[in-house]
Design a protein around this motif. Structure first.
Motif, PDB file in Angstrom:
ATOM      1  N   THR B  20       6.327   4.747  21.291  1.00  0.00           N
ATOM      2  CA  THR B  20       6.498   3.463  20.624  1.00  0.00           C
ATOM      3  C   THR B  20       5.197   3.082  19.931  1.00  0.00           C
ATOM      4  N   VAL B  21       5.315   2.629  18.709  1.00  0.00           N
ATOM      5  CA  VAL B  21       4.188   2.131  17.927  1.00  0.00           C
ATOM      6  C   VAL B  21       4.396   0.640  17.723  1.00  0.00           C
ATOM      7  N   TYR B  22       3.305  -0.111  17.877  1.00  0.00           N
ATOM      8  CA  TYR B  22       3.399  -1.570  17.805  1.00  0.00           C
ATOM      9  C   TYR B  22       2.630  -2.099  16.598  1.00  0.00           C
ATOM     10  N   CYS B  23       3.141  -3.191  16.075  1.00  0.00           N
ATOM     11  CA  CYS B  23       2.545  -3.845  14.915  1.00  0.00           C
ATOM     12  C   CYS B  23       2.553  -5.343  15.209  1.00  0.00           C
ATOM     13  N   ASN B  24       1.378  -5.940  15.333  1.00  0.00           N
ATOM     14  CA  ASN B  24       1.293  -7.328  15.779  1.00  0.00           C
ATOM     15  C   ASN B  24       0.459  -8.185  14.836  1.00  0.00           C
ATOM     16  N   SER B  25       0.841  -9.453  14.771  1.00  0.00           N
ATOM     17  CA  SER B  25       0.103 -10.386  13.929  1.00  0.00           C
ATOM     18  C   SER B  25       0.204 -11.793  14.516  1.00  0.00           C
ATOM     19  N   SER B  26      -0.722 -12.631  14.163  1.00  0.00           N
ATOM     20  CA  SER B  26      -0.629 -14.041  14.527  1.00  0.00           C
ATOM     21  C   SER B  26       0.088 -14.832  13.439  1.00  0.00           C
ATOM     22  N   SER B  27       0.420 -14.144  12.341  1.00  0.00           N
ATOM     23  CA  SER B  27       1.073 -14.802  11.211  1.00  0.00           C
ATOM     24  C   SER B  27       2.543 -14.436  11.160  1.00  0.00           C
ATOM     25  N   VAL B  28       3.316 -15.287  10.536  1.00  0.00           N
ATOM     26  CA  VAL B  28       4.735 -15.021  10.330  1.00  0.00           C
ATOM     27  C   VAL B  28       4.916 -14.310   8.995  1.00  0.00           C
ATOM     28  N   PHE B  29       5.726 -13.279   8.998  1.00  0.00           N
ATOM     29  CA  PHE B  29       6.041 -12.567   7.766  1.00  0.00           C
ATOM     30  C   PHE B  29       7.519 -12.736   7.428  1.00  0.00           C
ATOM     31  N   SER B  30       7.803 -12.900   6.147  1.00  0.00           N
ATOM     32  CA  SER B  30       9.202 -13.045   5.733  1.00  0.00           C
ATOM     33  C   SER B  30       9.953 -11.729   5.887  1.00  0.00           C
ATOM     34  N   SER B  31       9.248 -10.630   5.787  1.00  0.00           N
ATOM     35  CA  SER B  31       9.862  -9.333   6.047  1.00  0.00           C
ATOM     36  C   SER B  31       8.758  -8.345   6.401  1.00  0.00           C
ATOM     37  N   LEU B  32       9.165  -7.256   7.010  1.00  0.00           N
ATOM     38  CA  LEU B  32       8.202  -6.256   7.421  1.00  0.00           C
ATOM     39  C   LEU B  32       8.783  -4.886   7.126  1.00  0.00           C
ATOM     40  N   GLN B  33       7.932  -4.004   6.631  1.00  0.00           N
ATOM     41  CA  GLN B  33       8.365  -2.669   6.267  1.00  0.00           C
ATOM     42  C   GLN B  33       7.600  -1.635   7.086  1.00  0.00           C
ATOM     43  N   TRP B  34       8.263  -0.512   7.333  1.00  0.00           N
ATOM     44  CA  TRP B  34       7.609   0.644   7.964  1.00  0.00           C
ATOM     45  C   TRP B  34       7.638   1.801   6.975  1.00  0.00           C
ATOM     46  N   TYR B  35       6.479   2.457   6.864  1.00  0.00           N
ATOM     47  CA  TYR B  35       6.330   3.608   5.992  1.00  0.00           C
ATOM     48  C   TYR B  35       5.843   4.804   6.803  1.00  0.00           C
ATOM     49  N   ARG B  36       6.154   5.986   6.276  1.00  0.00           N
ATOM     50  CA  ARG B  36       5.579   7.215   6.814  1.00  0.00           C
ATOM     51  C   ARG B  36       4.853   7.917   5.675  1.00  0.00           C
ATOM     52  N   GLN B  37       3.657   8.374   5.971  1.00  0.00           N
ATOM     53  CA  GLN B  37       2.844   9.020   4.947  1.00  0.00           C
ATOM     54  C   GLN B  37       2.391  10.376   5.445  1.00  0.00           C
ATOM     55  N   GLU B  38       2.599  11.392   4.618  1.00  0.00           N
ATOM     56  CA  GLU B  38       2.133  12.733   4.946  1.00  0.00           C
ATOM     57  C   GLU B  38       0.847  13.004   4.177  1.00  0.00           C
ATOM     58  N   PRO B  39       0.026  13.922   4.683  1.00  0.00           N
ATOM     59  CA  PRO B  39      -1.260  14.191   4.033  1.00  0.00           C
ATOM     60  C   PRO B  39      -1.091  14.536   2.555  1.00  0.00           C
ATOM     61  N   PRO B  43       2.899   6.757   0.650  1.00  0.00           N
ATOM     62  CA  PRO B  43       3.797   6.282   1.714  1.00  0.00           C
ATOM     63  C   PRO B  43       5.242   6.285   1.245  1.00  0.00           C
ATOM     64  N   VAL B  44       6.123   6.612   2.168  1.00  0.00           N
ATOM     65  CA  VAL B  44       7.559   6.602   1.890  1.00  0.00           C
ATOM     66  C   VAL B  44       8.206   5.552   2.789  1.00  0.00           C
ATOM     67  N   LEU B  45       8.955   4.659   2.173  1.00  0.00           N
ATOM     68  CA  LEU B  45       9.580   3.577   2.923  1.00  0.00           C
ATOM     69  C   LEU B  45      10.642   4.114   3.882  1.00  0.00           C
ATOM     70  N   LEU B  46      10.540   3.693   5.155  1.00  0.00           N
ATOM     71  CA  LEU B  46      11.540   4.061   6.153  1.00  0.00           C
ATOM     72  C   LEU B  46      12.580   2.951   6.316  1.00  0.00           C
ATOM     73  N   VAL B  47      12.076   1.715   6.455  1.00  0.00           N
ATOM     74  CA  VAL B  47      13.000   0.617   6.724  1.00  0.00           C
ATOM     75  C   VAL B  47      12.334  -0.705   6.379  1.00  0.00           C
TER      76      VAL B  47
END
Lengths: 112, 113
Positions: B20-39, B43-47
């Motif tokens: 599991t990978v975690y992404c945390n903030s003290s701020s509110v985001f209207s949306s959040l994206q996850w990307y995967r990047q290869e060497p 970055p390629v959008l996952l979701v």
């Protein structure tokens, strides 16, 4: 459409030279974003442009860096009088509705 | 200033393990994206997750957006060597309305066969 096209893929410049990075967005995309990535780090926003307009340049260094997105042709990120600290990967992304980004493969700038 | 903290920064596991990978903030985001990047690539959008509490599944990947829209997680089940790469979370900066993204520093995942 091959997606967001960036060139060159690799660019080597001596200190003090100019670097020009080009980005052709996906067909139909009118929003272009430039990001910079240092090794093993996430991306940092630099500038957001629409055709012929700079909308948000809050991430751009105040000196030596400039960007444009002309009516015709690609978006250009220009770095004048490069220094070693400018060495990084520069990514361009385009979108149609300010979300749903597509990133290019980046330009890796090395300053020697 | 909105910031996103990702953890762990590096992860090396054996094929078949879960993570599991975690992404945390003290701020509110209207949306959040996850990307995967290869060497050597961009970055390629996952979701994209938009609604607080939202859960999205993409094959062996499960993405969750916190109820308060301040945090997110990426869970990978039965990791495979092909999952190796840099995983980045990015929040849509709601303060500027320009569509710019604020990225976490990334999680480098290595899955060993």
């Amino acid at each position: 459409n091959a997606g967001v096209m960036q060139n060159p893929r690799h660019l080597v410049r001596r200190r003090g030279q100019e670097a020009r990075l080009r980005c052709s967005p996906m067909k139909g995309h009118s929003h272009v974003y430039w990001y910079r990535q240092l090794p093993e780090e996430g991306l940092k926003f630099m500038v957001y442009l629409q055709k012929e307009n700079i909308i948000d340049e809050s991430g751009m260094p105040k000196e030596r860096f400039s960007a444009e997105f002309p009516k015709e042709g690609p978006s250009i990120l220009r770095i004048q009088q490069v220094v070693r600290g400018d060495s990084a990967a520069y990514f361009c992304a385009s979108s149609q509705l300010r979300d749903g980004y597509t990133f290019g493969s980046g330009t890796r700038l090395t300053v020697v | 200033t909105q910031l996103l903290e990702q953890s762990p920064q590096f992860l090396s596991i054996q094929e078949g393990e879960n993570l599991t990978v975690y992404c945390n903030s003290s701020s509110v985001f209207s949306s959040l994206q996850w990307y995967r990047q290869e060497p050597g690539e961009g970055p390629v959008l996952l979701v994209t997750v938009v609604t607080g509490g939202e859960v999205k599944k993409l094959k062996r990947l499960t993405f969750q957006f916190g109820d308060a829209r301040k945090d997110s997680s990426l869970h990978i089940t039965a990791a495979q060597p092909g999952d190796t790469g840099l995983y980045l979370c990015a929040g849509l900066d709601g303060s500027s309305n320009t569509g710019k993204l604020i990225f976490g520093q990334g999680t480098t995942l290595q899955v060993k066969p």
